[in-house]
Design a protein around this motif. Structure first.
Motif, PDB file in Angstrom:
ATOM      1  N   ALA A 146       0.812  -1.216   0.000  1.00  0.00           N
ATOM      2  CA  ALA A 146       0.000   0.000   0.000  1.00  0.00           C
ATOM      3  C   ALA A 146       0.848   1.270   0.000  1.00  0.00           C
ATOM      4  CB  ALA A 146      -0.932   0.005   1.208  1.00  0.00           C
ATOM      5  N   LEU A 147       2.168   1.129  -0.019  1.00  0.00           N
ATOM      6  CA  LEU A 147       3.058   2.282   0.085  1.00  0.00           C
ATOM      7  C   LEU A 147       3.606   2.665  -1.287  1.00  0.00           C
ATOM      8  CD1 LEU A 147       5.049   1.076   3.219  1.00  0.00           C
ATOM      9  CD2 LEU A 147       3.057   2.579   3.161  1.00  0.00           C
ATOM     10  N   ASP A 148       4.075   3.905  -1.409  1.00  0.00           N
ATOM     11  CA  ASP A 148       4.650   4.320  -2.683  1.00  0.00           C
ATOM     12  C   ASP A 148       6.047   3.722  -2.844  1.00  0.00           C
ATOM     13  OD1 ASP A 148       6.803   6.164  -1.788  1.00  0.00           O
ATOM     14  OD2 ASP A 148       5.148   7.429  -1.100  1.00  0.00           O
ATOM     15  N   ALA A 149       6.556   3.777  -4.086  1.00  0.00           N
ATOM     16  CA  ALA A 149       7.754   3.022  -4.446  1.00  0.00           C
ATOM     17  C   ALA A 149       8.975   3.394  -3.613  1.00  0.00           C
ATOM     18  CB  ALA A 149       8.056   3.223  -5.935  1.00  0.00           C
ATOM     19  N   LYS A 150       9.204   4.677  -3.389  1.00  0.00           N
ATOM     20  CA  LYS A 150      10.397   5.104  -2.660  1.00  0.00           C
ATOM     21  C   LYS A 150      10.355   4.646  -1.212  1.00  0.00           C
ATOM     22  CE  LYS A 150      13.373   9.141  -1.988  1.00  0.00           C
ATOM     23  NZ  LYS A 150      13.554  10.580  -2.268  1.00  0.00           N
ATOM     24  N   ILE A 151       9.188   4.759  -0.580  1.00  0.00           N
ATOM     25  CA  ILE A 151       9.057   4.321   0.817  1.00  0.00           C
ATOM     26  C   ILE A 151       9.207   2.806   0.909  1.00  0.00           C
ATOM     27  CG2 ILE A 151       7.462   4.177   2.774  1.00  0.00           C
ATOM     28  CD1 ILE A 151       6.377   6.886   1.962  1.00  0.00           C
ATOM     29  N   ARG A 152       8.688   2.098  -0.080  1.00  0.00           N
ATOM     30  CA  ARG A 152       8.808   0.629  -0.081  1.00  0.00           C
ATOM     31  C   ARG A 152      10.267   0.204  -0.039  1.00  0.00           C
ATOM     32  NH1 ARG A 152       4.229  -2.262  -3.639  1.00  0.00           N
ATOM     33  NH2 ARG A 152       5.678  -3.984  -3.375  1.00  0.00           N
ATOM     34  N   VAL A 153      11.099   0.825  -0.863  1.00  0.00           N
ATOM     35  CA  VAL A 153      12.515   0.465  -0.900  1.00  0.00           C
ATOM     36  C   VAL A 153      13.173   0.724   0.451  1.00  0.00           C
ATOM     37  CG1 VAL A 153      14.748   1.012  -1.926  1.00  0.00           C
ATOM     38  CG2 VAL A 153      12.731   0.815  -3.383  1.00  0.00           C
TER      39      VAL A 153
END
Length: 353
Positions: A163-170
């Motif tokens: 549910a998180l955006d790509a940058k936060i996921r990384v």
């Protein structure tokens, strides 16, 4: 003996078999990812380990104890969900303390453990905030701290970053892996994101239509896929159909060319169709040491992707995709150019199915 064992696990929902003969041994402290598309059975398998679903058949053992007949709260398992599942009327500190309070731990022990967990997830300054005052990434950190606070034997994470955006996921996946290593906790991580599985896992279980297609390290899963599904699902892939030219010489006709493959052709016969897998990064336009295959080709497509340029080349009826790094000093080829593709015979993978 493995720390977590799943033996012959099966799950049927009425007439539908969603998990088929699942077998896995997980060592203490190991990080295992269940990887596969939606509907492949990975979350159902995780829920059986957690106790939210009961296997139709098979055994699940944790530290040698059969847990199939135990309720979720009797298994000493921590669970992190995709939806965070924080209590909205509780502060961050109260959410982290919840499981400890239910377990009847002394107040001093609870306070010390909450402070420790907030330090681990790097949010001690947010102890008095409520979930609605946090970002998605912060909420998922709190959910992780709550699951770990009770010191579970096994940590289960069900697509916690989707549910998180790509940058936060990384960023968060790196934190999760660092915390898991520091605590040495046995972890099962469910994801459909191949990059997450490859970057985080000690081993990956690739699932397809309720069954296990392959279990291996990220290196093994990516470089030596056991089935065509694994090869196509994990990473970008050239999948090329060929005809065996000479099994004793290890040559396969691809398009109008005979190419050498290092993979054993076994009992296959000349004229038999075979599927080959080839990663784009294995192919180069300029020769490198160790490459023993050269194929004449013609450029049919060039796509600029920033740091990488993706090139498609026709080799006489078949197309090979290759990736080359962008360099201002070395412009990419143009459509229509005649080129020579270089690779090693060991880069071809003959798919078993």
């Amino acid at each position: 003996m493995a720390f977590l064992e799943l033996s012959g696990v099966r799950k049927d929902f009425e007439l539908v078999r969603v998990v088929r003969d699942f077998n896995l041994d997980v060592e203490r402290g190991e990080f295992i990812s269940f990887l596969g598309p939606s509907g492949c059975g990975k979350t159902t398998t995780l829920r059986m380990v957690a106790g939210f679903e009961t296997p139709t058949a098979g055994e699940i053992r944790i530290a040698g104890r059969d847990v199939v007949g135990l309720k979720p709260n009797q298994r000493n398992i921590g669970m992190v969900f995709q939806s965070y599942a924080l209590f909205p009327n509780m502060t961050v500190a109260q959410n982290v303390a919840f499981g400890l309070k239910v377990a009847g731990k002394p107040r001093a022990e609870i306070d010390a453990r909450v402070a420790q967990m907030l330090g681990i997830i790097k949010l001690p300054q947010l102890a008095d905030r409520y979930p609605f005052q946090l970002s998605g990434g912060q909420q998922q950190r709190v959910a992780l701290a709550r699951a770990l606070a009770v010191q579970p034997q096994v940590l289960l994470l069900d697509e916690p970053l989707s549910a998180l955006d790509a940058k936060i996921r990384v960023s968060l996946r790196e934190e999760i892996r660092a915390i898991q290593k520091a605590l040495g906790i046995t972890t099962i991580y469910v994801t459909h994101d191949q990059e997450e599985a490859l970057s985080m896992s000690d081993r990956i279980v690739v699932m397809h239509e309720g069954r296990v297609d392959q279990i291996g390290t990220p290196f093994e899963i990516y470089n030596t896929p056991a089935t065509s599904f694994v090869a196509s699902f994990v990473g970008t892939l050239n999948r090329i159909e060929g005809i065996i030219a000479d099994p004793s010489a290890g040559t396969v006709r691809v398009g109008a060319r005979d190419v050498a493959v290092a993979s054993p052709l076994g009992a296959r016969r000349a004229g038999e169709q075979v599927s080959l897998a080839l990663r784009p990064e294995a192919v180069t336009l300029a020769p490198r040491p160790g490459q023993d295959v050269a194929i004449e080709a013609r450029i049919v497509e060039v796509a600029f992707l920033g740091s990488v340029i993706r090139v498609r080349a026709d080799i006489g009826g078949a197309t090979i995709t290759l990736d080359t790094f962008n360099s201002p000093a070395s412009p990419p080829p143009r459509i229509g150019d005649a080129v020579t593709l270089h690779l090693s015979s060991s880069d071809w993978v003959v798919l078993a199915d």
